[in-house]
Design an enzyme around this catalytic site. Structure first.
Site, PDB file in Angstrom:
ATOM      1  N   LYS A 287       0.828  -1.202   0.000  1.00  0.00           N
ATOM      2  CA  LYS A 287       0.000   0.000   0.000  1.00  0.00           C
ATOM      3  C   LYS A 287       0.867   1.258   0.000  1.00  0.00           C
ATOM      4  O   LYS A 287       0.632   2.200  -0.757  1.00  0.00           O
ATOM      5  CB  LYS A 287      -0.934  -0.025   1.207  1.00  0.00           C
ATOM      6  CG  LYS A 287      -1.739   1.252   1.415  1.00  0.00           C
ATOM      7  CD  LYS A 287      -1.217   2.073   2.569  1.00  0.00           C
ATOM      8  CE  LYS A 287      -2.135   3.239   2.900  1.00  0.00           C
ATOM      9  NZ  LYS A 287      -1.577   4.115   3.953  1.00  0.00           N
TER      10      LYS A 287
ATOM     11  N   ARG B  36      -3.828  10.788   3.198  1.00  0.00           N
ATOM     12  CA  ARG B  36      -2.650  11.608   3.482  1.00  0.00           C
ATOM     13  C   ARG B  36      -1.710  11.648   2.276  1.00  0.00           C
ATOM     14  O   ARG B  36      -1.096  12.678   1.985  1.00  0.00           O
ATOM     15  CB  ARG B  36      -1.924  11.006   4.693  1.00  0.00           C
ATOM     16  CG  ARG B  36      -0.713  11.783   5.162  1.00  0.00           C
ATOM     17  CD  ARG B  36      -1.097  13.054   5.853  1.00  0.00           C
ATOM     18  NE  ARG B  36       0.064  13.789   6.348  1.00  0.00           N
ATOM     19  CZ  ARG B  36      -0.010  14.976   6.923  1.00  0.00           C
ATOM     20  NH1 ARG B  36      -1.171  15.567   7.079  1.00  0.00           N
ATOM     21  NH2 ARG B  36       1.073  15.576   7.354  1.00  0.00           N
TER      22      ARG B  36
ATOM     23  N   CYS C  16      -6.068   9.639   7.559  1.00  0.00           N
ATOM     24  CA  CYS C  16      -6.400   9.264   8.927  1.00  0.00           C
ATOM     25  C   CYS C  16      -5.561  10.063   9.922  1.00  0.00           C
ATOM     26  O   CYS C  16      -4.444  10.479   9.625  1.00  0.00           O
ATOM     27  CB  CYS C  16      -6.141   7.767   9.128  1.00  0.00           C
ATOM     28  SG  CYS C  16      -4.468   7.253   8.733  1.00  0.00           S
TER      29      CYS C  16
ATOM     30  N   ARG D  60       1.454  15.383  11.976  1.00  0.00           N
ATOM     31  CA  ARG D  60       2.368  14.958  10.907  1.00  0.00           C
ATOM     32  C   ARG D  60       2.558  16.135   9.961  1.00  0.00           C
ATOM     33  O   ARG D  60       2.013  16.178   8.869  1.00  0.00           O
ATOM     34  CB  ARG D  60       1.797  13.746  10.164  1.00  0.00           C
ATOM     35  CG  ARG D  60       1.718  12.499  11.030  1.00  0.00           C
ATOM     36  CD  ARG D  60       1.331  11.287  10.238  1.00  0.00           C
ATOM     37  NE  ARG D  60      -0.052  11.369   9.799  1.00  0.00           N
ATOM     38  CZ  ARG D  60      -0.649  10.439   9.047  1.00  0.00           C
ATOM     39  NH1 ARG D  60       0.029   9.392   8.659  1.00  0.00           N
ATOM     40  NH2 ARG D  60      -1.909  10.566   8.691  1.00  0.00           N
TER      41      ARG D  60
ATOM     42  N   ASP E 251       6.367  20.215   6.947  1.00  0.00           N
ATOM     43  CA  ASP E 251       7.398  21.246   6.842  1.00  0.00           C
ATOM     44  C   ASP E 251       8.637  20.754   6.096  1.00  0.00           C
ATOM     45  O   ASP E 251       9.284  21.527   5.380  1.00  0.00           O
ATOM     46  CB  ASP E 251       7.775  21.774   8.226  1.00  0.00           C
ATOM     47  CG  ASP E 251       8.233  20.683   9.177  1.00  0.00           C
ATOM     48  OD1 ASP E 251       7.629  19.598   9.181  1.00  0.00           O
ATOM     49  OD2 ASP E 251       9.207  20.910   9.921  1.00  0.00           O
TER      50      ASP E 251
END
Length: 257
Positions: free
Chosen positions: A23, A93, A117, A122, A125
């Site tokens: 994945k 994401r 999710c 997270r 930057d």
């Protein structure tokens, strides 16, 4: 209404399992396709919602997407660099990989902040730091990320922390940049290597993937007309291995590295 999985212990697990494509590699390989100039076929694509969301985003970019069981064919030859602001961006994401790919190919990307999710903070930057080191100007405001550059030039980029997402995104942004990019303190996971191998199949020049220093020498184009098989998912394989041991069973794993 909540879903419940009930497990009755004490049963040995026996049989044969075909391990799916990874994945974490798949969700990076699909955005990478838009760097090509002709159709690309990927095999071993898992049937997961993240792939569905990425297919929607590629179609928004006017790419042709054909999906059949575990394969995906994408033709990016008529791609249009439109702002990615639909609900599909919120669904995973890994939609942020389209930032690096679009910036690398079109020198501009407008996109909603990526979703996915919630697994704690997270920030992106390090992605922004990498894009700016390559010569892009990045603005973040009103829930959007806008990155653009007249041209991208290779640079030496040190990752303050080891980040899989930032390492892949800088790779995607730099394969078509002028000169050489060096990523130090790069992530070394198997899907980093898989993305590098995939890009090299299309004509990129990436060395060192799987080590903490990756060197990307920019090329003028990625040709496409390529076929590629996603690396097997090591997490899925490991899970079945542990399950076999825990249940004192006997499982044959196929498509396993």
């Amino acid at each position: 209404m909540s879903e419940i999985i009930a497990i009755e212990g004490g049963h040995k697990l026996n049989g044969t399992v075909e391990i799916s494509g990874a994945k974490n590699a798949t969700v990076a390989l699909i955005p990478a396709i838009i760097l090509a100039d002709s159709p690309v076929t990927i095999y071993g694509v898992p049937e997961i919602s993240d792939v569905d969301a990425l297919a929607v985003l590629l179609e928004e970019l006017n790419c042709t997407v054909l999906r059949s069981h575990d394969s995906l064919i994408v033709d990016p030859s008529r791609m249009e660099n439109v702002p990615l602001v639909s609900d599909a961006v919120d669904k995973l994401r890994a939609s942020y990989y389209l930032m690096g790919a679009l910036l690398g190919k079109c020198k501009k990307v407008v996109m909603k902040a990526p979703g996915g999710c919630f697994l704690g903070p997270r920030p992106i930057d390090l992605h922004i730091k990498g894009f700016e080191a390559l010569g892009a100007n990045v603005d973040i405001g009103q829930g959007k990320i806008i990155a653009k550059a007249k041209k991208l030039k290779g640079a030496s980029i040190y990752m303050d922390i080891t980040s899989v997402g930032a390492t892949i995104n800088v790779m995607l942004a730099s394969v078509l940049a002028e000169g050489t990019t060096i990523i130090d303190n790069a992530a070394k996971e198997p899907h980093i290597v898989d993305v590098a191998n995939f890009l090299n199949t299309m004509g990129a020049n990436i060395k060192g993937a799987g080590t903490d220093t990756i060197k990307i020498t920019g090329v003028k184009e990625l040709t496409g007309n390529a076929t590629y098989s996603v690396v097997p998912d090591q997490i899925e394989a490991g899970t079945f291995m542990v399950a076999a041991v825990a249940s004192r069973g006997n499982i044959l794993l196929k498509n396993c590295i």
